[in-house]
Design a protein around this motif. Structure first.
Motif, PDB file in Angstrom:
ATOM      1  N   GLN A  23       0.823  -1.208   0.000  1.00 40.81           N
ATOM      2  CA  GLN A  23       0.000   0.000   0.000  1.00 40.81           C
ATOM      3  C   GLN A  23       0.857   1.259   0.000  1.00 40.81           C
ATOM      4  N   HIS A  35      -7.832   4.579   2.527  1.00 42.80           N
ATOM      5  CA  HIS A  35      -6.949   4.345   3.666  1.00 42.80           C
ATOM      6  C   HIS A  35      -7.595   4.970   4.901  1.00 42.80           C
ATOM      7  N   ALA A 365      -8.395   7.198  -2.414  1.00 40.64           N
ATOM      8  CA  ALA A 365      -7.217   6.819  -1.634  1.00 40.64           C
ATOM      9  C   ALA A 365      -6.057   7.781  -1.845  1.00 40.64           C
ATOM     10  N   VAL A 412       1.337   6.794   3.182  1.00 42.29           N
ATOM     11  CA  VAL A 412      -0.009   6.514   3.734  1.00 42.29           C
ATOM     12  C   VAL A 412      -0.003   6.781   5.233  1.00 42.29           C
TER      13      VAL A 412
END
Length: 414
Positions: A23, A35, A365, A412
């Motif tokens: 990811q 996320h 995302a 992320v």
């Protein structure tokens, strides 16, 4: 917690670590993925997973539910405030099971559902023959106009009069335009049908007020609690108080057993986050980014279903610009450089759903990671480059380097 997992099950711990790395080092552009915050992750990994809580707050079939009752009440109250709903059920394990709850509450087996065809942007749970919905109910389906890619509501009204459905389903998984909820509600009322609005993909956009809401125009509203809302994975049902008892009974004990209280905790936390000004800015940016994505892809010669988007996704029809490139080919070529999308059927599809003629590309995302229109435009050009030359080593190398740079600049999780 991760150290405990490593001690007990190194194989699973390793898979989790590699998934987190995947990811972090790829650009997730599957429109139904996002996320969640570390707070939502923490809520979903709590001791609430240990608790059985069949029933509803204040009316459980098990003892020891006083604390999970607080969590579920918080999720319900926050959802009712976000979407302006009279009654909310937060127990469905998914958007599909939310739809199941509505069907069981309102319909008898064999009654007719009128819904958007899967290849025109609908969803499996709207009546596809491989899904329970297509096996328990008669199904008629409407389509988008082949010339415009938009739903023709006059044609839908004519079809409703002909079919006389018990329920009309609006909402989609790959229709890039807003529904006219009010018009669908009027059509449903004119043929004495229920109106179910499935907002699975746009739950967060509706909550933030950047997309129109069906709550005032539908008897039932269902949705996912992830995708654009970034809460715990699962589903939700909203309805008027008149249908509350039927919906609750259809969910439990009708179609589910005990609720997943750790997921409901994630929903509660995500709903609280969605009530903030920061989240509204996120939702606005998600739509802005999708428009930027669509603009570049159009300029690069790609055909978009309906010509663009009103929300968080674009649907690329490869048949005109790249007739020999299937959706599966495109998905694999983009995956090679670290851009993750999904192959998708398009209106008038002639290929298998395992092959398809299109790809669906979303911005939720990447927007969570902090991407703005400038970064999205870089990604859009990268996508067009790869689709133009999927086997070219130099193109693949350049695109991979761009993905690496963007991933490093926009992690992320810090």
């Amino acid at each position: 917690m991760s150290s405990h997992l490593e001690d007990v099950d190194p194989a699973v711990a390793d898979a989790v670590d590699r998934e987190r790395e995947r990811q972090e080092t790829t650009l997730g552009m599957i429109a139904s993925e996002n996320h969640v915050s570390e707070a939502v992750l923490a809520a979903q990994g709590t001791v609430l997973t240990n608790k059985y809580a069949e029933g509803y707050p204040g009316a459980r079939y098990y003892g020891g539910c006083e604390h999970v009752d607080e969590v579920e009440r918080a999720a319900i109250e926050r959802a009712a405030s976000l979407w302006g709903a009279d009654h909310v059920n937060v127990q469905p394990h998914s958007g599909t099971q939310a739809n199941m709850g509505v069907y069981f509450a309102a319909l008898e087996p064999g009654e007719t559902i009128l819904s958007l065809d899967l290849t025109h942007g609908g969803h499996l749970s709207h009546g596809h023959h491989v899904n329970f919905s297509g096996q328990l109910y008669e199904v008629a389906q409407y389509e988008v106009d082949p010339e415009t890619g938009y739903i023709d509501y006059d044609e839908l009204a004519d079809q409703a009069r002909e079919v006389e459905p018990a329920m009309i389903v609006s909402g989609s998984s790959a229709y890039p335009r807003e529904f006219d909820w009010e018009r669908v509600g009027e059509i449903a009322e004119s043929v004495d049908a229920y109106h179910l609005a499935d907002i699975a993909h746009i739950t967060g956009l509706v909550a933030a007020g950047v997309h129109s809401s069906p709550v005032e125009h539908a008897d039932f509203v269902t949705g996912s609690t992830h995708k654009t809302i970034r809460a715990g994975r699962g589903g939700i049902i909203m309805c008027d108080d008149a249908y509350a008892d039927d919906v609750d009974s259809a969910v439990f004990p009708g179609s589910q057993g005990g609720p997943l209280m750790h997921n409901i905790a994630g929903k509660a936390v995500g709903f609280r986050e969605a009530s903030t000004a920061d989240f509204r800015e996120y939702a606005e940016r998600t739509v802005e980014n999708a428009a930027a994505l669509a603009s570049v892809l159009r300029d690069r010669g790609l055909s978009l279903v309906s010509g663009g988007t009103d929300k968080h996704l674009v649907l690329v029809d490869l048949r005109d610009s790249h007739p020999d490139l299937t959706g599966k080919d495109a998905e694999e070529a983009l995956a090679e450089v670290g851009v993750v999308v999904n192959k998708n059927t398009v209106p008038g599809e002639t290929r298998s759903p395992f092959v398809t003629s299109g790809v669906r590309i979303g911005t939720p995302a990447l927007t969570t990671r902090g991407f703005g229109p400038a970064e999205i435009e870089r990604v859009a050009h990268l996508i067009a480059d790869v689709l133009d030359a999927p086997g070219d080593d130099a193109t693949i190398e350049r695109a991979s380097e761009t993905v690496d740079d963007l991933c490093e600049a926009f992690p992320v999780y810090e």
